[in-house]
Design a protein around this motif. Structure first.
Motif, PDB file in Angstrom:
ATOM      1  N   THR A 211      21.926 -16.622  -3.996  1.00  0.00           N
ATOM      2  CA  THR A 211      21.755 -15.436  -4.828  1.00  0.00           C
ATOM      3  C   THR A 211      22.398 -15.693  -6.186  1.00  0.00           C
ATOM      4  O   THR A 211      23.479 -16.274  -6.256  1.00  0.00           O
ATOM      5  CB  THR A 211      22.395 -14.204  -4.168  1.00  0.00           C
ATOM      6  N   LYS A 212      21.763 -15.255  -7.251  1.00  0.00           N
ATOM      7  CA  LYS A 212      22.252 -15.541  -8.599  1.00  0.00           C
ATOM      8  C   LYS A 212      23.130 -14.430  -9.159  1.00  0.00           C
ATOM      9  O   LYS A 212      24.043 -14.690  -9.938  1.00  0.00           O
ATOM     10  CB  LYS A 212      21.066 -15.778  -9.547  1.00  0.00           C
ATOM     11  N   ARG A 213      22.870 -13.185  -8.787  1.00  0.00           N
ATOM     12  CA  ARG A 213      23.603 -12.071  -9.369  1.00  0.00           C
ATOM     13  C   ARG A 213      24.285 -11.264  -8.269  1.00  0.00           C
ATOM     14  O   ARG A 213      23.639 -10.799  -7.339  1.00  0.00           O
ATOM     15  CB  ARG A 213      22.655 -11.156 -10.148  1.00  0.00           C
ATOM     16  N   TYR A 214      25.599 -11.123  -8.444  1.00  0.00           N
ATOM     17  CA  TYR A 214      26.399 -10.380  -7.476  1.00  0.00           C
ATOM     18  C   TYR A 214      27.022  -9.160  -8.144  1.00  0.00           C
ATOM     19  O   TYR A 214      27.409  -9.192  -9.322  1.00  0.00           O
ATOM     20  CB  TYR A 214      27.510 -11.265  -6.910  1.00  0.00           C
ATOM     21  N   LEU A 215      27.137  -8.078  -7.375  1.00  0.00           N
ATOM     22  CA  LEU A 215      27.821  -6.886  -7.858  1.00  0.00           C
ATOM     23  C   LEU A 215      29.334  -7.060  -7.852  1.00  0.00           C
ATOM     24  O   LEU A 215      30.036  -6.572  -8.747  1.00  0.00           O
ATOM     25  CB  LEU A 215      27.450  -5.679  -6.985  1.00  0.00           C
TER      26      LEU A 215
END
Length: 327
Positions: free
Chosen positions: A297-301
């Motif tokens: 996954t490239k974008r994490y919260l």
């Protein structure tokens, strides 16, 4: 002479009373027939029974305590405690507590056992067991470590793996074989290109999920597994809203791990009597110790690096889409 005769008659009367006492007595003993009721114990009704090893009676109108087992041929009204098992031939009204097994003909009671509770008739109350609960109709709940079996259930069935019933609206287990419920097979895909073949089964409200799949994005950890619970929150003839709480993993069966827990919101549209299409957002929590898992996954919260280990943990938003075929 008269006093001697009177004493003999009184002794005879006392002996006869001891051998054929009226119901409602205290029963003390070691194991049948070594007890205060002797060989007459299977015909007696007691208010209190205490046995070092095992006791036998016709009925119990109060509590019973046995180091190993209580055997009551008729009804038991009260709480029955045994180190290994309680066996009530007819109805149990009260509580059954055993280290291994409780059996009864049904009744209004709560039953707790280390291994299993078996009610051959209808019961009202609660069954809690380490492995298995069985009953006919249940007005209450069944909670088991592995499997619950009943006919009609008005309440919850909670099992570590399997629930079986003719009708049960709220079965909570990975696999739920409910004759008047719903079962489906289907395919789902998520934002990480994990294609999953799944089996969903349950009642009108709750259902269980189990699935196997394959990830097309990874090179190593490509084998996917998941299990969880779901709920139908809204139902109309053509639309319903499903929510699911699922845990899964990606494996290469060598080194490294990738664990994911997901909360899914899945609006679904029915196409015909048996096909359902769905798609919706998902909130994921992951824990992994591999670079492949981090880069999936490239974008994490939100991201965490473990203070006590080297695992990477994070929250992120994704999606789930697919179709189910109901039967």
């Amino acid at each position: 002479m008269r006093s001697i005769l009177t004493s003999i008659l009184m002794a005879a009367a006392f002996t006869s009373a001891a051998q054929h006492q009226l119901p409602g007595k205290v029963h003390l003993g070691i194991v049948y027939p070594l007890s205060t009721n002797g060989t007459h114990a299977p015909l007696d009704t007691n208010n209190l029974s205490i046995h070092l090893f095992a006791g036998v009676s016709a009925e119990e109108q109060g509590p019973s305590f046995a180091g190993f087992s209580n055997v009551v041929r008729g009804n038991a009204n009260g709480v029955q405690f045994a180190g290994f098992s309680n066996h009530i031939g007819k109805k149990a009204n009260g509580g059954l507590f055993a280290g291994f097994l409780n059996t009864s003909g049904g009744g209004d009671h709560a039953a707790f056992a280390g291994f299993g509770n078996v009610a051959t008739g209808d019961m009202k109350g609660l069954q809690v067991a380490g492995f298995v609960n069985t009953a006919r109709d249940v007005n209450g709940s069944q909670i088991a470590g592995f499997i619950n079996v009943a006919r009609k259930v008005k309440g919850a069935q909670i099992a570590g793996f399997v629930n079986i019933a003719d009708s049960s609206d709220c079965p909570i287990g990975i696999i739920n074989i409910i004759r008047q419920g719903e079962k489906s097979v289907g395919l789902t895909i998520d934002e990480n290109q994990t294609l999953m073949a799944g089996f969903r089964s349950g009642g009108k409200v709750m259902y269980g999920i189990i699935g196997l799949g394959y990830n097309f994005k990874n090179d190593d950890a490509v084998y996917a597994f998941e299990a969880g619970l779901g709920a139908h929150l809204l139902r109309t003839p053509v639309f319903r809203l499903n929510t699911e709480l699922v845990s899964g993993m990606l494996e290469d069966f060598e080194e490294g791990e990738y664990f994911k827990a997901s909360f899914r919101v899945m609006p679904a549209v029915k196409i015909g009597p048996s096909i359902e299409l769905f798609a919706g957002p998902a909130l994921h929590f992951i824990s992994t110790d591999t670079a492949e898992g981090v880069n999936l996954t490239k974008r994490y919260l939100k991201e965490w690096n473990g203070d006590w280990d080297e695992d990477f943990r994070a929250l992120y938003l994704g999606y789930t889409a697919g179709l189910h075929i109901r039967f």
